[in-house]
Design an enzyme around this catalytic site. Structure first.
Site, PDB file in Angstrom:
ATOM      1  NE  ARG A 128      -4.112  -1.475   0.906  1.00 15.26           N
ATOM      2  CZ  ARG A 128      -5.367  -1.592   1.268  1.00 15.26           C
ATOM      3  NH1 ARG A 128      -5.715  -1.343   2.494  1.00 15.26           N
ATOM      4  NH2 ARG A 128      -6.277  -1.931   0.393  1.00 15.26           N
ATOM      5  CD  GLN A 133      -2.590   5.868  -3.838  1.00 11.88           C
ATOM      6  OE1 GLN A 133      -2.005   6.740  -4.485  1.00 11.88           O
ATOM      7  NE2 GLN A 133      -3.196   6.119  -2.705  1.00 11.88           N
ATOM      8  CB  SER A 139      -7.953   0.071  -3.509  1.00 10.21           C
ATOM      9  OG  SER A 139      -7.213  -0.002  -2.331  1.00 10.21           O
ATOM     10  CE1 TYR A 235      -5.500  -4.186   3.878  1.00 11.38           C
ATOM     11  CE2 TYR A 235      -3.115  -4.380   3.890  1.00 11.38           C
ATOM     12  CZ  TYR A 235      -4.315  -4.412   3.213  1.00 11.38           C
ATOM     13  OH  TYR A 235      -4.319  -4.664   1.868  1.00 11.38           O
TER      14      TYR A 235
HETATM   15  P1  NAD Z   1      -9.854  -3.631   4.869  1.00 16.69           P
HETATM   16  O1  NAD Z   1     -10.683  -4.044   3.713  1.00 16.69           O
HETATM   17  O2  NAD Z   1      -8.751  -4.511   5.340  1.00 16.69           O
HETATM   18  O3  NAD Z   1     -10.829  -3.359   6.123  1.00 16.69           O
HETATM   19  C1  NAD Z   1     -11.995  -2.559   6.005  1.00 16.69           C
HETATM   20  C2  NAD Z   1     -12.104  -1.659   7.208  1.00 16.69           C
HETATM   21  O4  NAD Z   1     -12.555  -2.418   8.349  1.00 16.69           O
HETATM   22  C3  NAD Z   1     -10.805  -0.994   7.626  1.00 16.69           C
HETATM   23  O5  NAD Z   1     -10.971   0.412   7.601  1.00 16.69           O
HETATM   24  C4  NAD Z   1     -10.567  -1.517   9.030  1.00 16.69           C
HETATM   25  O6  NAD Z   1      -9.942  -0.570   9.872  1.00 16.69           O
HETATM   26  C5  NAD Z   1     -11.973  -1.823   9.480  1.00 16.69           C
HETATM   27  N1  NAD Z   1     -12.078  -2.710  10.651  1.00 16.69           N
HETATM   28  C6  NAD Z   1     -11.384  -3.836  10.941  1.00 16.69           C
HETATM   29  N2  NAD Z   1     -11.777  -4.347  12.127  1.00 16.69           N
HETATM   30  C7  NAD Z   1     -12.769  -3.552  12.601  1.00 16.69           C
HETATM   31  C8  NAD Z   1     -13.593  -3.561  13.756  1.00 16.69           C
HETATM   32  N3  NAD Z   1     -13.464  -4.498  14.704  1.00 16.69           N
HETATM   33  N4  NAD Z   1     -14.501  -2.561  13.903  1.00 16.69           N
HETATM   34  C9  NAD Z   1     -14.620  -1.589  12.970  1.00 16.69           C
HETATM   35  N5  NAD Z   1     -13.881  -1.524  11.858  1.00 16.69           N
HETATM   36  C10 NAD Z   1     -12.962  -2.489  11.665  1.00 16.69           C
HETATM   37  O7  NAD Z   1      -9.215  -2.205   4.627  1.00 16.69           O
HETATM   38  P2  NAD Z   1      -9.118  -1.367   3.302  1.00 16.69           P
HETATM   39  O8  NAD Z   1     -10.420  -0.792   3.001  1.00 16.69           O
HETATM   40  O9  NAD Z   1      -8.514  -2.190   2.248  1.00 16.69           O
HETATM   41  O10 NAD Z   1      -8.106  -0.193   3.659  1.00 16.69           O
HETATM   42  C11 NAD Z   1      -7.560   0.089   4.907  1.00 16.69           C
HETATM   43  C12 NAD Z   1      -6.798   1.422   4.840  1.00 16.69           C
HETATM   44  O11 NAD Z   1      -5.706   1.381   3.938  1.00 16.69           O
HETATM   45  C13 NAD Z   1      -7.655   2.592   4.409  1.00 16.69           C
HETATM   46  O12 NAD Z   1      -7.425   3.676   5.265  1.00 16.69           O
HETATM   47  C14 NAD Z   1      -7.165   2.952   3.057  1.00 16.69           C
HETATM   48  O13 NAD Z   1      -7.313   4.328   2.758  1.00 16.69           O
HETATM   49  C15 NAD Z   1      -5.715   2.558   3.133  1.00 16.69           C
HETATM   50  N6  NAD Z   1      -5.240   2.256   1.768  1.00 16.69           N
HETATM   51  C16 NAD Z   1      -4.076   2.816   1.338  1.00 16.69           C
HETATM   52  C17 NAD Z   1      -3.615   2.538   0.049  1.00 16.69           C
HETATM   53  C18 NAD Z   1      -2.352   3.129  -0.460  1.00 16.69           C
HETATM   54  O14 NAD Z   1      -1.770   3.965   0.184  1.00 16.69           O
HETATM   55  N7  NAD Z   1      -1.887   2.711  -1.629  1.00 16.69           N
HETATM   56  C19 NAD Z   1      -4.321   1.676  -0.769  1.00 16.69           C
HETATM   57  C20 NAD Z   1      -5.499   1.120  -0.300  1.00 16.69           C
HETATM   58  C21 NAD Z   1      -5.937   1.413   0.987  1.00 16.69           C
END
Ligand code: NAD
Length: 390
Positions: A128, A133, A139, A235
């Site tokens: 990530r 990206q 994503s 994550y």
């Molecule tokens: P994910 O699909 O792994 O999880 C979905 C969401 O569930 C996450 O926000 C996580 O914090 C939340 N979660 C987990 N356990 C939980 C609980 N017990 N209660 C409530 N919420 C809970 O995560 P994702 O959507 O793939 O992305 C996570 C982060 O990574 C995001 O902030 C995203 O912006 C970031 N991200 C960065 C890049 C990059 O920089 N290239 C790319 C993709 C995502």
């Protein structure tokens, strides 16, 4: 080099790994595309469009595997847990494979891929980072799933989302709660807002509060200790059962006050945490809707049946398993761009770059030379560490 695109074979899968639009982009990088006849049809991309852009159309799956240096798929063996294994006998030593392979789910499937001798890259392992990206397929698919989740909830709810003032009276807006404000959750918040709902959201990672608010959502703050909720890769970290029990207790009232709940909470490589219990479902008003986007990973609601819609205590619980696949035109378009960025980084001047030269190549590389070579995957699947070769 030839990049081959077999037709997806997972039952009901309508996506395709490459679209006609990326064929010229790959050609510029010296990559020729060969597609199985009809592979793009159900996503809205007929064979003729691929041919117009310079791709070759091959009559069957076996020819695609036989003629390609690199095979690209949406759901490869592992991610395709129904009939993906049938491709194993078509892969050959040294052939490259790029696909969703669900690398953290089963040691057996990744070892089966390794045994073919293929050099397999798993798109789920994409780092990530800013540079990666444009290659981040998780994503891309999560964005579509978040949007589609709201569309499905709006359809299942016996209410409408927006406030409406009419001669027949005023309708109050629906209240939508999104649990897990990652990529899918944020897209769900934005979509529900656009449809006029009052949206609140909760996540264990306090870092997302501002993102929720910038989309017009209210961030639900629970008095829980979440200081180390996020790992270095962005994550959520897994929490202990006592934490989840406290979280359920605190979430109960917020859920009871919502007309619809969309859950997206997952932790990489782990079963999704149960955040909505049967008692909490019972506390919701009849006609309420829960959509569990974590259904595929075990579900955030204990009443979820993956792939099904059930009604319990008057509450409709949807457990869709491949929402991104229900918008195959755009999900294929995004995935094709992800793969094109990945491939043009992987292959330079007609040669595959070695994993040592690049973080993205190194981290996504799953199998090579008959072995599962990804250290993180080996550790998470409980395989012994490989002895470093000097
Ligand atoms: P994910 O699909 O792994 O999880 C979905 C969401 O569930 C996450 O926000 C996580 O914090 C939340 N979660 C987990 N356990 C939980 C609980 N017990 N209660 C409530 N919420 C809970 O995560 P994702 O959507 O793939 O992305 C996570 C982060 O990574 C995001 O902030 C995203 O912006 C970031 N991200 C960065 C890049 C990059 O920089 N290239 C790319 C993709 C995502």
């Amino acid at each position: 080099m030839i990049v081959g695109v077999p037709k997806e074979i997972y039952p009901g899968e309508r996506r395709v790994a490459l679209t006609p639009a990326v064929v010229p982009m790959l050609a510029k990088a010296g990559l020729e595309v060969a597609i199985e006849a009809g592979a793009g049809t159900s996503a809205g991309y007929p064979d003729a469009q691929y041919q117009e852009k310079g791709a070759k159309v091959l009559p069957d799956r076996a020819s695609v595997f036989a003629q390609s240096d690199i095979v690209v798929q949406v759901l490869g063996h592992g991610a395709n847990d129904k009939n993906g294994a049938s491709d194993l006998s078509l892969m050959r030593h040294g052939q490259l494979l790029v696909a969703f392979l669900r690398p953290l789910a089963s040691a057996e499937t990744v070892q089966q891929i390794a045994q073919t001798g293929a050099t397999a890259f798993s798109v789920e392992l994409m780092p990530r980072t800013t540079r990666a990206q444009s290659m981040d397929a998780l994503s891309a698919m999560a964005s579509i799933a978040g949007y589609k989740a709201v569309v499905a909830v709006a359809d299942a709810l016996p209410r409408i989302f927006p406030m409406m003032t009419t001669a027949a009276g005023t309708i109050t807006p629906s209240r939508v709660l999104v649990i897990g404000a990652g990529v899918a959750g944020l897209q769900a918040i934005a979509t529900a807002k656009r449809l006029g709902a009052v949206v609140s959201a909760y996540d264990v990672r306090p870092a997302v509060k501002e993102q929720v608010q910038s989309l017009g959502g209210r961030f639900v703050e629970l008095p829980l200790e979440t200081g180390d909720a996020q790992d270095a890769r962005g994550y959520a970290k897994a929490q202990d059962e006592a934490f989840y029990a406290k979280q359920r207790e605190l979430l109960g009232k917020v859920i009871a006050d919502s007309d619809a709940v969309i859950t997206t909470a997952v932790v990489p490589g782990k079963k999704a945490p149960v955040l909505v219990t049967e008692v909490m479902v019972k506390g919701m008003a009849p006609g309420s809707v829960i959509l569990d986007l974590a259904a595929e990973r075990g579900g955030n609601c204990e009443l979820t049946h993956p792939g099904e819609t059930v009604v319990v205590h008057g509450v409709t619980i949807l457990g869709p398993v491949n929402l991104a696949g229900t918008a195959p035109y755009h999900s294929s378009q995004m995935y094709a761009r992800n793969l094109t960025s990945f491939l043009t980084n992987l292959v330079k001047d007609g040669k595959v770059r070695p994993p040592e030269s690049d973080e993205i190549i190194r981290e996504t590389l799953l199998t090579q030379g008959g072995e599962v070579v990804n250290a993180r995957v080996r550790e998470m699947l409980g395989l012994p560490a490989l002895v470093a070769q000097s």
